[in-house]
Design an enzyme around this catalytic site. Sequence first.
Site, mmCIF file in Angstrom:
data_model
loop_
_atom_site.group_PDB
_atom_site.id
_atom_site.type_symbol
_atom_site.label_atom_id
_atom_site.label_comp_id
_atom_site.label_asym_id
_atom_site.label_seq_id
_atom_site.Cartn_x
_atom_site.Cartn_y
_atom_site.Cartn_z
ATOM 1 N N HIS A 205 97.265 76.014 -28.185
ATOM 2 C CA HIS A 205 96.209 76.976 -27.863
ATOM 3 C C HIS A 205 94.855 76.353 -27.525
ATOM 4 O O HIS A 205 93.934 77.043 -27.142
ATOM 5 C CB HIS A 205 96.009 77.971 -29.013
ATOM 6 C CG HIS A 205 95.269 77.387 -30.186
ATOM 7 N ND1 HIS A 205 95.842 76.476 -31.021
ATOM 8 C CD2 HIS A 205 94.007 77.552 -30.622
ATOM 9 C CE1 HIS A 205 94.966 76.124 -31.942
ATOM 10 N NE2 HIS A 205 93.838 76.747 -31.726
HETATM 11 N N1 UDP Z 1 99.619 80.383 -37.544
HETATM 12 C C1 UDP Z 1 100.295 81.565 -37.808
HETATM 13 N N2 UDP Z 1 101.075 82.107 -36.821
HETATM 14 C C2 UDP Z 1 101.231 81.527 -35.591
HETATM 15 C C3 UDP Z 1 100.535 80.311 -35.345
HETATM 16 C C4 UDP Z 1 99.721 79.777 -36.333
HETATM 17 O O1 UDP Z 1 100.207 82.101 -38.903
HETATM 18 O O2 UDP Z 1 101.936 82.097 -34.746
HETATM 19 C C5 UDP Z 1 98.751 79.816 -38.601
HETATM 20 C C6 UDP Z 1 99.070 78.411 -38.973
HETATM 21 O O3 UDP Z 1 100.092 78.364 -39.938
HETATM 22 C C7 UDP Z 1 97.732 77.901 -39.492
HETATM 23 C C8 UDP Z 1 96.730 78.649 -38.664
HETATM 24 O O4 UDP Z 1 97.424 79.766 -38.117
HETATM 25 O O5 UDP Z 1 97.545 78.222 -40.840
HETATM 26 C C9 UDP Z 1 96.213 77.754 -37.590
HETATM 27 O O6 UDP Z 1 95.457 78.458 -36.703
HETATM 28 P P1 UDP Z 1 95.210 77.985 -35.198
HETATM 29 O O7 UDP Z 1 96.298 77.104 -34.766
HETATM 30 O O8 UDP Z 1 94.949 79.240 -34.418
HETATM 31 O O9 UDP Z 1 93.820 77.243 -35.281
HETATM 32 P P2 UDP Z 1 93.356 75.759 -35.668
HETATM 33 O O10 UDP Z 1 93.963 75.391 -36.965
HETATM 34 O O11 UDP Z 1 93.740 74.850 -34.559
HETATM 35 O O12 UDP Z 1 91.863 75.870 -35.775
#
Ligand code: UDP
Length: 361
Positions: A205
């Site tokens: 993403h």
């Molecule tokens: N996550 C979720 N469902 C999904 C994809 C990610 O629950 O379909 C959770 C994942 O387990 C983690 C969090 O969302 O705890 C991560 O968020 P994201 O990847 O959007 O953001 P980042 O961590 O890169 O800031």
Amino acid sequence: MKVASVVGARPQFVKVAVVSRALREAGLLEVLVHTGQHYDPGLSEVFFQELDIPPPDYHLGIGGGTHGENTGRMIEAIERVLLEERPDWVLVYGDTDSTLAGAIAAVKLHIPVAHVEAGLRSFNWRMPEEINRVLTDHASDLLFAPSETAVKNLVREGIDVERIKLVGDVMYDAALYYGAKAERESRILERLGLRPKEYLLATVHRAENTDDPERLGAILEALALLHREIPVVFPVHPRTRKRARAFGLERFFKELLALDPVGYLDMLMLEKNARLIATDSGGVQKEAFFFRVPCAILREETEWPELVELGWCTLVPPQDKEAVRYGLTAIQGALGREGTPYGEGRAGTAVAFYLLHQGVP
Ligand code: UDP
């Protein structure tokens, strides 16, 4: 003591769930402000339900605009909430536009700011997240660092050590607590007909991958090729779906096990049982490590270098499809060393402790 927490995006709901519970246990009063940055129910509502987060006291409904539009409107709306509520502390989380807006609104009103997940750096100034992190850290009175590396980054930037507290990573607390709940409640493996360790899990993403047709195409094509050998489960972020459609890459979703974003419990279950995870997500790469699953980080760098040093994660820059395919094939089964760079799973309690005992600066 009254604390206002400002959140708006999926990873922040996971973080606030941990902190919010710890604040309640410590007897602190919390006002929860949801900016609306993530407004899709699959990225927001489901998290409030599954993680038992109290309903937001304020929902600002700001999302869908450019960085400038969102951040500006959020500052204005958060300022109004803070003037009304007059909290003793404002807590901000991670590295999104909601984080920066919360920090700016508070610091200008001379309300102390505490940043959960302070000190992370990619040293890549083209990332919107990096700009948000650096500016938020420098506006904060109390900086809750998840790792020793994060502490060092802050000290190097001249931040007073007295203001930095090494508490560990609240997402580790979450993975432990909700990981056990996921084992009891999630039925995602049965629903998708998956067997443990017989599928790969992928998420994408980040702007650097989704806004670039070459990179997004390389990732999707490589995953589709791998899917011919082993199922590739791919919960698709709305941003990624939108960009893939715009770039004419949507056909690859049919050649994968593409899903809408899944809830947190299902996601943890999918992570725990995957043979390999490929991701550009900060949270997911760490969760791979928490569950000791090898992980390909689809980026040039990571804010969590310990994961690479310990050998659980490998940087696989998605320059072309062969690089991705080769990278993912090479690291299946590649186990790393043991280590606890992100604490012992009690970061939430430490945050509440410091807020209570630090006093108002
Ligand atoms: N996550 C979720 N469902 C999904 C994809 C990610 O629950 O379909 C959770 C994942 O387990 C983690 C969090 O969302 O705890 C991560 O968020 P994201 O990847 O959007 O953001 P980042 O961590 O890169 O800031």
